[in-house]
Write an enzyme that holds these catalytic residues in place. Structure first.
Site, PDB file in Angstrom:
ATOM      1  N   ASP A 196      -7.115   5.873   2.877  1.00 52.03           N
ATOM      2  CA  ASP A 196      -7.863   5.193   1.818  1.00 52.03           C
ATOM      3  C   ASP A 196      -9.186   5.914   1.588  1.00 52.03           C
ATOM      4  OD1 ASP A 196      -9.094   3.402   0.101  1.00 52.03           O
ATOM      5  OD2 ASP A 196      -9.664   2.014   1.707  1.00 52.03           O
ATOM      6  N   ASN A 208     -11.493   5.223  -0.875  1.00 46.87           N
ATOM      7  CA  ASN A 208     -12.578   4.501  -1.556  1.00 46.87           C
ATOM      8  C   ASN A 208     -12.876   3.120  -0.976  1.00 46.87           C
ATOM      9  OD1 ASN A 208     -10.334   3.165  -2.398  1.00 46.87           O
ATOM     10  ND2 ASN A 208     -10.803   3.224  -4.585  1.00 46.87           N
ATOM     11  N   ASP A 221     -11.154   0.409  -0.538  1.00 46.68           N
ATOM     12  CA  ASP A 221     -10.554  -0.849  -0.997  1.00 46.68           C
ATOM     13  C   ASP A 221      -9.396  -1.301  -0.103  1.00 46.68           C
ATOM     14  OD1 ASP A 221      -8.500   0.834  -1.680  1.00 46.68           O
ATOM     15  OD2 ASP A 221      -8.408   0.238  -3.795  1.00 46.68           O
ATOM     16  N   ASP A 251      -4.553   6.011  -1.101  1.00 52.12           N
ATOM     17  CA  ASP A 251      -4.562   6.440  -2.499  1.00 52.12           C
ATOM     18  C   ASP A 251      -4.392   7.959  -2.599  1.00 52.12           C
ATOM     19  OD1 ASP A 251      -7.235   7.407  -1.890  1.00 52.12           O
ATOM     20  OD2 ASP A 251      -7.829   5.290  -1.984  1.00 52.12           O
ATOM     21  N   ASP A 295      15.984   7.213  -5.572  1.00 55.89           N
ATOM     22  CA  ASP A 295      16.200   5.931  -4.926  1.00 55.89           C
ATOM     23  C   ASP A 295      17.582   5.362  -5.279  1.00 55.89           C
ATOM     24  OD1 ASP A 295      14.768   3.815  -3.380  1.00 55.89           O
ATOM     25  OD2 ASP A 295      15.242   2.612  -5.151  1.00 55.89           O
ATOM     26  N   GLU A 307      19.349   9.157  -2.317  1.00 61.26           N
ATOM     27  CA  GLU A 307      19.498   8.221  -1.200  1.00 61.26           C
ATOM     28  C   GLU A 307      20.925   7.678  -1.236  1.00 61.26           C
ATOM     29  OE1 GLU A 307      17.242   4.318   0.622  1.00 61.26           O
ATOM     30  OE2 GLU A 307      17.614   4.444  -1.506  1.00 61.26           O
TER      31      GLU A 307
END
Ligand code: TEU
Ligand code: CA
Length: 544
Positions: free
Chosen positions: A32, A34, A36, A40, A205, A259
């Protein structure tokens, strides 16, 4: 793209993605940047040296798109938009530039069996019978059959309008209607959008689920606990994949990995035989299902069973198909807790042994974030500690509305839960994932097990990857299991032309007598002085 034609002595066409090592990033839990609490894209840029330092060639980024996150991003609301929690399109472009500058490539997750129910296509589709997008999804006036969702409960949900729509996963993940040519054109456009940015391919997926048998037969009784073996056998799946290949993929120099959840070994060549022009590779699930019973719950497994899986998989493909090698991803528990030994005295050795297995097998290896640090499962004791909707549905079905005791539920989930893999990366002894409140609790053992304390494992991964890159026999070499029945030694060879590697892995704490028959020392081992009997979780690679 004209296909390369250079072949190996045993008949494989050489391709960059056969020689590559892939590292999977689950962005929400990586880093992370930033504060929060959510990992990211800028966080990946900041930690790119960690990935680059392993020597991997390709990053697979799990979904980074705009999503209401019913299934952590595998429910996409807008395919051309970066999820706000992950950053902006500029951040994505910067990440791609940074990855290329570091000499690596990027593949992204293509989730097009279904969308989010908040995607504008679905919002329109469900709004009226004559909406132009009505036929983008699969609707029926009556509930047509008894198909179950992979996540539990029925695969059909009645919309407020009265009609039923199909969702092979969560009700918030309605299945697209691939029989509608407009849907396929939309998907191909989305693919070109990202490929034109410079992305190097896709992990797809549940891609074998895209074609549905519109006669909607009921599920055969023997597939009750594994409906995926029906869902992969739709009548047009190969037509659509071939079309996708010729319409889009062939215009680029990219790699694809589907997958193949629910695809039998017998059917696998249909997806990956290069002459058919569908997918480059698929993920086969037999190795990660070795500890699952017929009801999908955890069961004990043995090493001969695992070895038999690798031999079966190897025999299922000839030199026109190329396998993958993985033991984990964001849907599976941690490998050290599952195939290794996560007790403090054995964690490091067994993590290094599993790395040796993953990186010396035939097939493009996929490393899941954190396995290079020997991260372990945690013990969950309360339903509120879980995040995954699959586990939450199971709690409802099995405990609240079923016969399962809480103790049984936790015993099973502590073995199988997808949340083991989804806890944020522990970068330091203080956690180091975020300066704020993490979206999901770190494994409480982060004070002991973290990136700083696990450098021995990390460096061993890097050494193995360097060795694989230097030795074509470790990439293309034929595979042979020397002792399929041995209860705790896994010994196999990889042979290409006149080069043979012998790999010896002791999957136990027992000291085991062993004669390599090789005069030289191992080229790599997780022990100093690797001679004589194999010690606990010892791994050796000999060049014969
Ligand atoms: O997974 C397909 C899938 O069915 C698995 O999640 C499976 O249920 C699980 O491994 C049980 O052991 C893909 C994604 O990888 C997964 O994260 C998504 O939840 C799912 O598709 C739906 O998009
Ligand atoms: Ca963040």
């Amino acid at each position: 793209m004209p296909l390369p034609t250079e072949t190996t002595p045993n008949g494989y066409v050489k391709r960059w993605w056969k020689e590559a090592v892939v590292y999977q990033v689950y962005p929400r839990s990586f880093y992370d940047s930033n504060g929060d609490g959510i990992g990211d894209l800028r966080g990946i840029i900041e930690k790119l040296d960690h990935i680059k330092g392993l020597g991997v060639d390709v990053i697979w980024l799990s979904p980074h798109f705009d999503s209401p996150n019913a299934d952590n991003g595998y429910d996409i609301r807008e395919y051309r938009k970066v999820g706000a929690e992950f950053g902006t399109m500029q951040d994505f472009d910067d990440l791609l530039t940074a990855i290329k500058a570091a000499g690596m490539r990027l593949i992204i997750d293509l989730v097009v069996n279904h969308t989010s129910d908040e995607h504008e296509w679905f919002v329109e589709s469900r709004s009226s019978y004559n909406n132009p997008k009505r036929d983008y999804y699969i609707w029926s006036e009556h509930k047509p059959n008894d198909w179950p969702s992979i996540f539990g409960g029925p695969a059909w949900t009645q919309s407020p309008g009265g009609d039923w729509y199909l969702h092979l996963f969560d009700p918030k993940q309605p299945d697209l209607n691939w029989d509608n040519p407009e849907v396929r054109v939309e998907v191909y456009d989305i693919m070109r959008f990202w490929l034109d940015k410079g992305v190097d391919g896709f992990r797809m997926d549940v891609i074998p689920f895209i074609s549905k048998d519109k006669t909607f037969p009921n599920l055969p009784e023997d597939l009750r606990a594994k409906p995926q073996y029906l869902y992969t056998t739709g009548p047009h799946v190969h037509d659509y994949l071939h079309e996708m290949n010729t319409e889009v993929l062939q215009q680029y120099d990219v790699m694809t990995v589907g997958e193949a959840f629910g695809v039998t070994l017998q059917d696998t060549p249909k997806f990956v035989d290069e002459r058919r022009q569908e997918l480059d590779m698929v993920f086969q699930f037999a190795a990660v299902e070795v500890d699952r019973g017929p009801d999908g719950r955890w069961k004990p497994w043995t090493l001969p069973q695992l070895k038999a899986v690798f031999t079966r998989q190897d025999k299922a493909l000839d030199h026109h198909g190329w396998p993958t090698m993985f033991l984990s991803n964001h849907d599976n528990p941690r490998i050290v807790s599952r195939y290794g030994d996560d007790r403090p005295e054995w964690r490091e050795k067994s993590a290094m042994l599993l790395a040796t297995l993953i990186l010396t097998m035939k097939g493009t290896p996929f490393i899941y974030q954190g396995d290079e640090l020997g991260l372990t499962n945690r013990t969950f004791t309360h339903i509120d500690q879980f995040n995954d909707l699959w586990t939450k549905n199971a709690w409802q079905d099995e405990v609240e509305n079923g016969p399962c005791s809480e103790a049984d539920f936790f015993a099973n989930q502590n073995k199988v839960s997808r949340d083991h893999a989804r806890m944020p990366m522990p970068w330091t002894a203080q956690g180091g994932f975020t300066t704020g409140q993490a979206w999901f609790a770190l494994n409480p053992n982060f004070t002991e097990i973290n990136a700083e304390s696990s450098q021995t494992i990390y460096r061993f991964y890097a050494d193995l990857i360097a060795l694989r890159h230097a030795e074509p026999a470790l990439v293309y070499g034929d595979y042979s299991d020397l002792a399929p029945a041995h209860p705790h030694l896994f010994t196999y060879t990889r042979t290409l032309g006149d080069t043979t590697f012998l790999i010896c892995l002791n999957f136990s704490v027992e000291i085991t007598a062993f004669e390599s028959g090789v005069e030289s020392e191992p080229v790599l081992s997780n022990y100093a002085s690797p001679f004589g009997p194999m010690r606990g979780w010892e791994a050796r690679i000999y060049k014969v």
